[in-house]
Design an enzyme around this catalytic site. Structure first.
Site, PDB file in Angstrom:
ATOM      1  N   SER A 113       0.513  -1.216   0.096  1.00 20.20           N
ATOM      2  CA  SER A 113      -0.310   0.101  -0.028  1.00 20.20           C
ATOM      3  C   SER A 113       1.222   1.484  -0.069  1.00 20.20           C
ATOM      4  O   SER A 113       2.179   1.216   0.464  1.00 20.20           O
ATOM      5  CB  SER A 113      -0.911  -0.057   1.208  1.00 20.20           C
ATOM      6  OG  SER A 113      -1.563  -1.221   1.393  1.00 20.20           O
TER       7      SER A 113
HETATM    8  N1  SAH Z   1      -0.042  -5.162   4.525  1.00 19.29           N
HETATM    9  C1  SAH Z   1       1.659  -5.507   2.584  1.00 19.29           C
HETATM   10  C2  SAH Z   1      -0.138  -5.215   1.906  1.00 19.29           C
HETATM   11  C3  SAH Z   1      -0.143  -6.401   1.525  1.00 19.29           C
HETATM   12  S1  SAH Z   1      -1.618  -6.090  -0.123  1.00 19.29           S
HETATM   13  C4  SAH Z   1       2.137  -5.013   2.828  1.00 19.29           C
HETATM   14  O1  SAH Z   1       2.761  -4.076   3.874  1.00 19.29           O
HETATM   15  O2  SAH Z   1       2.491  -4.431   2.277  1.00 19.29           O
HETATM   16  C5  SAH Z   1      -2.094  -7.706   0.668  1.00 19.29           C
HETATM   17  C6  SAH Z   1      -2.301  -9.189   1.062  1.00 19.29           C
HETATM   18  O3  SAH Z   1      -3.925  -9.652   1.684  1.00 19.29           O
HETATM   19  C7  SAH Z   1      -2.246  -9.489  -0.363  1.00 19.29           C
HETATM   20  O4  SAH Z   1      -1.089 -10.237   0.024  1.00 19.29           O
HETATM   21  C8  SAH Z   1      -3.592 -11.197  -0.009  1.00 19.29           C
HETATM   22  O5  SAH Z   1      -2.745 -11.997  -0.438  1.00 19.29           O
HETATM   23  C9  SAH Z   1      -3.124 -10.606   1.307  1.00 19.29           C
HETATM   24  N2  SAH Z   1      -4.923 -11.131   1.400  1.00 19.29           N
HETATM   25  C10 SAH Z   1      -6.165 -11.091   0.892  1.00 19.29           C
HETATM   26  N3  SAH Z   1      -7.123 -11.957   1.189  1.00 19.29           N
HETATM   27  C11 SAH Z   1      -6.576 -12.435   2.540  1.00 19.29           C
HETATM   28  C12 SAH Z   1      -6.433 -13.420   3.846  1.00 19.29           C
HETATM   29  N4  SAH Z   1      -8.339 -13.991   3.832  1.00 19.29           N
HETATM   30  N5  SAH Z   1      -5.804 -13.615   4.487  1.00 19.29           N
HETATM   31  C13 SAH Z   1      -4.670 -13.449   4.749  1.00 19.29           C
HETATM   32  N6  SAH Z   1      -4.209 -12.987   3.582  1.00 19.29           N
HETATM   33  C14 SAH Z   1      -5.114 -12.101   2.586  1.00 19.29           C
END
Ligand code: SAH
Length: 272
Positions: A113
């Site tokens: 993000s």
């Molecule tokens: N906080 C992260 C943002 C990653 S984007 C950072 O700093 O990089 C959001 C992430 O949520 C993705 O990697 C995606 O695979 C994950 N995601 C989506 N649904 C999910 C679920 N049910 N459980 C765990 N992770 C999930």
């Protein structure tokens, strides 16, 4: 827009249904966090920044100044953003863009993000009643570890962080990214975050980095009384995703709706 506490919630909760009765309240003692935070600050200083060389701290400081000019107020959040080397969480080819206010690809169609959104969400968490009283986030659950950047920030502001990722290659990558920072109070879990993580519940703070059409009931159940949740959520009837804040009181849940955001979709089950 606040819902009065007292309406029974229907599950799964959608944006227009948050509010309701809570089970029996639980009391939790919060330990002081300063020594742990100091230890992290020391560890971060020891971990040599890679990719951008020695001036990455200056570049980060400038990023924080820009975020402050845009409205970031919380000092501890600003300090955490100034400490965590964002460039170490993205591909080397993208490192030069790491301190711009932009989301970046981290593989498998997912993104890290943009810093202003990360700052905003963590600041919203820090403004929760319990976080304000304790000057910290306490026990934190993050759904969507991705590359691990936000988890590293949260660890500087929490007593303990548990972060869940459903895509194994990203979970593994986050482990690699986090290892050199030696963050003792961060645990990464490979699993479906829609179920939360019951063994460590309740959580004082819950933050989601992926958005669905409803808040999974597990998150609300695992939120401590007095705790706060911040998550992106699809607005009913529009295609907009907005940030929602849910506070859990003894008498029930209260929610407020904030600005529009763009997060990757929350998906159920395991992937990759
Ligand atoms: N906080 C992260 C943002 C990653 S984007 C950072 O700093 O990089 C959001 C992430 O949520 C993705 O990697 C995606 O695979 C994950 N995601 C989506 N649904 C999910 C679920 N049910 N459980 C765990 N992770 C999930």
């Amino acid at each position: 827009m606040n819902d009065p506490a007292g309406k029974a919630p229907r599950f799964p909760l959608r944006l227009d249904q948050v509010g309701g009765q809570a089970p029996a309240p639980r009391k939790e003692l919060l330990r002081p966090q300063a020594p742990l935070q100091q230890a992290h600050a020391d560890a971060a200083r020891r971990a040599a920044p890679s990719g951008l060389g020695l001036d990455s701290a200056d570049v980060r400081r400038r990023m924080v100044q820009r975020l402050q000019a845009q409205g970031l107020q919380h000092e501890a959040v600003a300090a955490a953003l100034a400490e965590v080397p964002r460039h170490a969480f993205v591909d080397a080819a993208l490192a030069t863009q790491a301190y711009e206010d932009t989301s970046l690809p981290i593989g498998l169609g997912q993104t890290i993000s943009k810093p202003s959104v990360v700052a905003r969400m963590i600041e919203l968490l820090m403004r929760g009643a319990r976080a304000r009283a304790a000057s910290g986030l306490g026990r934190t659950l993050e759904i969507g570890t991705g590359c691990g950047y936000q988890a590293a920030l949260l660890a500087r502001l929490s007593r303990q962080v548990l972060s869940i990722e459903r895509l194994k290659p990203l979970h593994d990558k986050a482990r690699e990214n986090i290892a050199p920072l030696r963050i003792a109070n961060l645990r990464l879990v490979y699993g479906d975050g829609m179920r939360g993580h019951p063994p460590n519940a309740p959580y004082d703070s819950i933050i989601a980095a992926a958005g669905g059409e409803a808040l999974p009931p597990a998150w609300l159940e695992q939120l401590a009384v007095g705790g706060r949740l911040v998550a992106p959520l699809q607005e009913p009837r529009t295609n907009r995703q907005v940030l929602v804040v849910v506070d859990r009181h003894e008498a029930g849940y209260e929610h407020s709706v904030h600005e529009a955001v763009k997060f990757v979709p929350l998906k159920s089950g395991l992937g990759g």
